[in-house]
Scaffold this motif. Structure first.
Motif, PDB file in Angstrom:
ATOM      1  N   LEU A 126     -20.153   9.359   5.350  1.00 28.34           N
ATOM      2  CA  LEU A 126     -19.599  10.522   6.045  1.00 28.34           C
ATOM      3  C   LEU A 126     -18.941  10.130   7.358  1.00 28.34           C
ATOM      4  N   MET A 127     -19.536   9.152   8.041  1.00 27.03           N
ATOM      5  CA  MET A 127     -18.928   8.674   9.276  1.00 27.03           C
ATOM      6  C   MET A 127     -17.551   8.073   9.010  1.00 27.03           C
ATOM      7  N   SER A 128     -17.433   7.327   7.909  1.00 25.48           N
ATOM      8  CA  SER A 128     -16.140   6.754   7.537  1.00 25.48           C
ATOM      9  C   SER A 128     -15.136   7.853   7.190  1.00 25.48           C
ATOM     10  N   GLU A 129     -15.623   8.872   6.478  1.00 28.29           N
ATOM     11  CA  GLU A 129     -14.742   9.984   6.119  1.00 28.29           C
ATOM     12  C   GLU A 129     -14.307  10.761   7.362  1.00 28.29           C
ATOM     13  N   LEU A 130     -15.235  10.922   8.294  1.00 24.11           N
ATOM     14  CA  LEU A 130     -14.905  11.618   9.537  1.00 24.11           C
ATOM     15  C   LEU A 130     -13.815  10.876  10.291  1.00 24.11           C
ATOM     16  N   LEU A 131     -13.924   9.544  10.351  1.00 24.53           N
ATOM     17  CA  LEU A 131     -12.903   8.742  11.025  1.00 24.53           C
ATOM     18  C   LEU A 131     -11.558   8.884  10.324  1.00 24.53           C
ATOM     19  N   MET A 132     -11.561   8.872   8.986  1.00 23.56           N
ATOM     20  CA  MET A 132     -10.317   9.025   8.235  1.00 23.56           C
ATOM     21  C   MET A 132      -9.684  10.390   8.474  1.00 23.56           C
ATOM     22  N   ILE A 133     -10.506  11.434   8.523  1.00 23.00           N
ATOM     23  CA  ILE A 133      -9.981  12.784   8.780  1.00 23.00           C
ATOM     24  C   ILE A 133      -9.380  12.847  10.179  1.00 23.00           C
ATOM     25  N   HIS A 134     -10.078  12.253  11.159  1.00 26.15           N
ATOM     26  CA  HIS A 134      -9.582  12.212  12.550  1.00 26.15           C
ATOM     27  C   HIS A 134      -8.221  11.538  12.619  1.00 26.15           C
ATOM     28  N   ILE A 135      -8.101  10.367  11.978  1.00 30.53           N
ATOM     29  CA  ILE A 135      -6.840   9.615  12.017  1.00 30.53           C
ATOM     30  C   ILE A 135      -5.741  10.377  11.287  1.00 30.53           C
ATOM     31  N   THR A 136      -6.069  10.939  10.120  1.00 32.44           N
ATOM     32  CA  THR A 136      -5.075  11.675   9.336  1.00 32.44           C
ATOM     33  C   THR A 136      -4.541  12.875  10.100  1.00 32.44           C
ATOM     34  N   MET A 137      -5.431  13.637  10.731  1.00 30.21           N
ATOM     35  CA  MET A 137      -4.989  14.819  11.485  1.00 30.21           C
ATOM     36  C   MET A 137      -4.141  14.409  12.679  1.00 30.21           C
ATOM     37  N   ALA A 138      -4.513  13.316  13.345  1.00 32.85           N
ATOM     38  CA  ALA A 138      -3.725  12.849  14.487  1.00 32.85           C
ATOM     39  C   ALA A 138      -2.319  12.458  14.039  1.00 32.85           C
ATOM     40  N   ILE A 139      -2.218  11.739  12.915  1.00 35.19           N
ATOM     41  CA  ILE A 139      -0.903  11.300  12.432  1.00 35.19           C
ATOM     42  C   ILE A 139      -0.074  12.485  11.945  1.00 35.19           C
ATOM     43  N   LEU A 140      -0.716  13.472  11.308  1.00 37.07           N
ATOM     44  CA  LEU A 140       0.013  14.678  10.895  1.00 37.07           C
ATOM     45  C   LEU A 140       0.600  15.396  12.112  1.00 37.07           C
ATOM     46  N   SER A 141      -0.175  15.480  13.192  1.00 36.65           N
ATOM     47  CA  SER A 141       0.334  16.123  14.414  1.00 36.65           C
ATOM     48  C   SER A 141       1.481  15.312  14.997  1.00 36.65           C
ATOM     49  N   TYR A 142       1.367  13.970  14.937  1.00 42.13           N
ATOM     50  CA  TYR A 142       2.453  13.115  15.435  1.00 42.13           C
ATOM     51  C   TYR A 142       3.730  13.346  14.631  1.00 42.13           C
ATOM     52  N   GLY A 143       3.566  13.573  13.317  1.00 39.76           N
ATOM     53  CA  GLY A 143       4.730  13.856  12.491  1.00 39.76           C
ATOM     54  C   GLY A 143       5.429  15.141  12.904  1.00 39.76           C
ATOM     55  N   ALA A 144       4.640  16.192  13.164  1.00 38.33           N
ATOM     56  CA  ALA A 144       5.215  17.465  13.618  1.00 38.33           C
ATOM     57  C   ALA A 144       5.898  17.297  14.976  1.00 38.33           C
ATOM     58  N   PHE A 145       5.258  16.565  15.884  1.00 37.77           N
ATOM     59  CA  PHE A 145       5.849  16.331  17.207  1.00 37.77           C
ATOM     60  C   PHE A 145       7.131  15.494  17.106  1.00 37.77           C
ATOM     61  N   SER A 146       7.171  14.580  16.152  1.00 39.42           N
ATOM     62  CA  SER A 146       8.358  13.740  15.967  1.00 39.42           C
ATOM     63  C   SER A 146       9.556  14.584  15.553  1.00 39.42           C
ATOM     64  N   SER A 148       9.871  17.772  16.031  1.00 38.39           N
ATOM     65  CA  SER A 148      10.181  18.633  17.172  1.00 38.39           C
ATOM     66  C   SER A 148      11.037  17.882  18.183  1.00 38.39           C
ATOM     67  N   PHE A 149      10.706  16.616  18.419  1.00 47.35           N
ATOM     68  CA  PHE A 149      11.488  15.766  19.318  1.00 47.35           C
ATOM     69  C   PHE A 149      12.937  15.649  18.831  1.00 47.35           C
ATOM     70  N   ILE A 150      13.119  15.453  17.519  1.00 45.48           N
ATOM     71  CA  ILE A 150      14.475  15.318  16.969  1.00 45.48           C
ATOM     72  C   ILE A 150      15.267  16.602  17.177  1.00 45.48           C
ATOM     73  N   PHE A 151      14.631  17.756  16.964  1.00 45.57           N
ATOM     74  CA  PHE A 151      15.326  19.027  17.179  1.00 45.57           C
ATOM     75  C   PHE A 151      15.708  19.204  18.652  1.00 45.57           C
ATOM     76  N   SER A 152      14.839  18.796  19.560  1.00 46.05           N
ATOM     77  CA  SER A 152      15.154  18.889  20.990  1.00 46.05           C
ATOM     78  C   SER A 152      16.310  17.958  21.349  1.00 46.05           C
ATOM     79  N   LEU A 153      16.320  16.770  20.745  1.00 45.36           N
ATOM     80  CA  LEU A 153      17.409  15.822  20.989  1.00 45.36           C
ATOM     81  C   LEU A 153      18.731  16.391  20.480  1.00 45.36           C
ATOM     82  N   LEU A 154      18.703  16.972  19.282  1.00 43.52           N
ATOM     83  CA  LEU A 154      19.908  17.605  18.744  1.00 43.52           C
ATOM     84  C   LEU A 154      20.351  18.779  19.611  1.00 43.52           C
ATOM     85  N   TYR A 155      19.368  19.493  20.173  1.00 39.93           N
ATOM     86  CA  TYR A 155      19.688  20.610  21.072  1.00 39.93           C
ATOM     87  C   TYR A 155      20.503  20.110  22.262  1.00 39.93           C
ATOM     88  N   LEU A 156      20.058  19.018  22.875  1.00 37.05           N
ATOM     89  CA  LEU A 156      20.766  18.489  24.051  1.00 37.05           C
ATOM     90  C   LEU A 156      22.151  17.971  23.685  1.00 37.05           C
TER      91      LEU A 156
END
Length: 273
Positions: A126-146, A148-156
């Motif tokens: 479970l500890m290993s699964e918890l770490l995997m969930i933590h990493i996966t959620m962090a990377i998913l958020s990074y994808g959304a932020f990425s 968003s960054f591209i849209f802001s760049l296109l905006y400018l």
């Protein structure tokens, strides 16, 4: 049997995370459909937690609050119950969202607590699964932020073309400014709650697995600073009503800091590799 129950606890946590995401969407956009989905998802979680609590009561023959793990379970159940009541009776979106975030954190502590599981092997897995969930959620958020960054760049870029009156096919292909700004905002609205929940799970994992966990660790400070930067983005957008060029610059700066945190602070961390 124990492993099957563990899977049900994990499903409950997943449904709770989805509920928090929909509550955040409602919080940002006053979306009643998102609110209804979040409410029913949380209602399912409440039903599951009630079942687990009653089952534990029958198993032990007492009111199950005497141990730390049992107390966490009951505390999470109370927070979920209050959240549902507030959502139905008072409709205070701000309180509902943050009550659910706290309930999610408590539920995660309860679900992955080693004392919850009789088998050391199950607890370790479970500890290993918890770490995997933590990493996966962090990377998913990074994808959304990425994105968003591209849209802001296109905006400018679009803003600069309009200011210089450079008309042409390139201008039309970039899309209008309002749509670019809105897409950046929506993607950040998806990324922020996922990052928040991912960091909470990371804290749970670190407290249980890292011998000398420190809040002053470079990656910990950096990650919560990224969270604060995007949180301030929403403060400026929602509370101060700032839009357009200023928010595009802030979003780009927040993403560049996210990259610094990901590539630099991770190498300075005591337990991130």
């Amino acid at each position: 049997m124990i492993e099957n129950m563990t899977r049900w606890y994990e499903l409950s946590l997943l449904l709770h995370a989805s509920s928090v995401l929909f509550y955040f969407i409602d919080f940002l956009h006053h979306n009643r459909k998102a609110n209804r989905i979040a409410f029913w998802l949380l209602s399912i979680v409440w039903g599951m937690q009630t079942f687990f609590f009653i089952e534990r009561m029958i198993e032990t023959g007492r009111f199950p609050v005497l141990t730390l793990v049992e107390g966490l379970s009951f505390y999470a159940w109370i927070l979920i119950t209050l959240s549902l009541a507030i959502n139905r009776l008072l409709r205070v979106d701000f309180i509902v969202f943050f009550t659910n975030v706290l309930a999610f954190f408590i539920l995660a502590l309860h679900t992955f607590a080693p004392a919850q599981h009789a088998s050391a092997g199950i607890a370790e897995r479970l500890m290993s699964e918890l770490l995997m969930i933590h990493i996966t959620m962090a990377i998913l958020s990074y994808g959304a932020f990425s994105l968003s960054f591209i849209f802001s760049l296109l905006y400018l870029i679009q803003y600069n073309l309009l200011k210089k009156k450079k008309w042409g096919k390139r201008l039309l292909r970039l899309g209008d400014l309002a749509k670019l700004d809105d897409m950046s905002y929506i993607l950040n609205g998806i990324g922020l709650p996922i990052l928040l929940l991912g960091l909470l799970l990371g804290v749970v994992w670190a407290y249980m697995k890292v011998d000398h966990f420190s809040w002053y660790d470079a990656k910990v400070i950096g990650s919560f600073s990224v969270l604060a930067a995007y949180g301030f983005y929403f403060y400026k957008r929602i509370v101060q009503g700032v839009q357009g060029k200023e928010m595009a610059f802030w979003n780009i700066g927040s993403f560049l800091f996210l990259l610094v945190n990901f590539f630099l602070f991770g190498t300075l961390s005591q337990f991130h590799f």
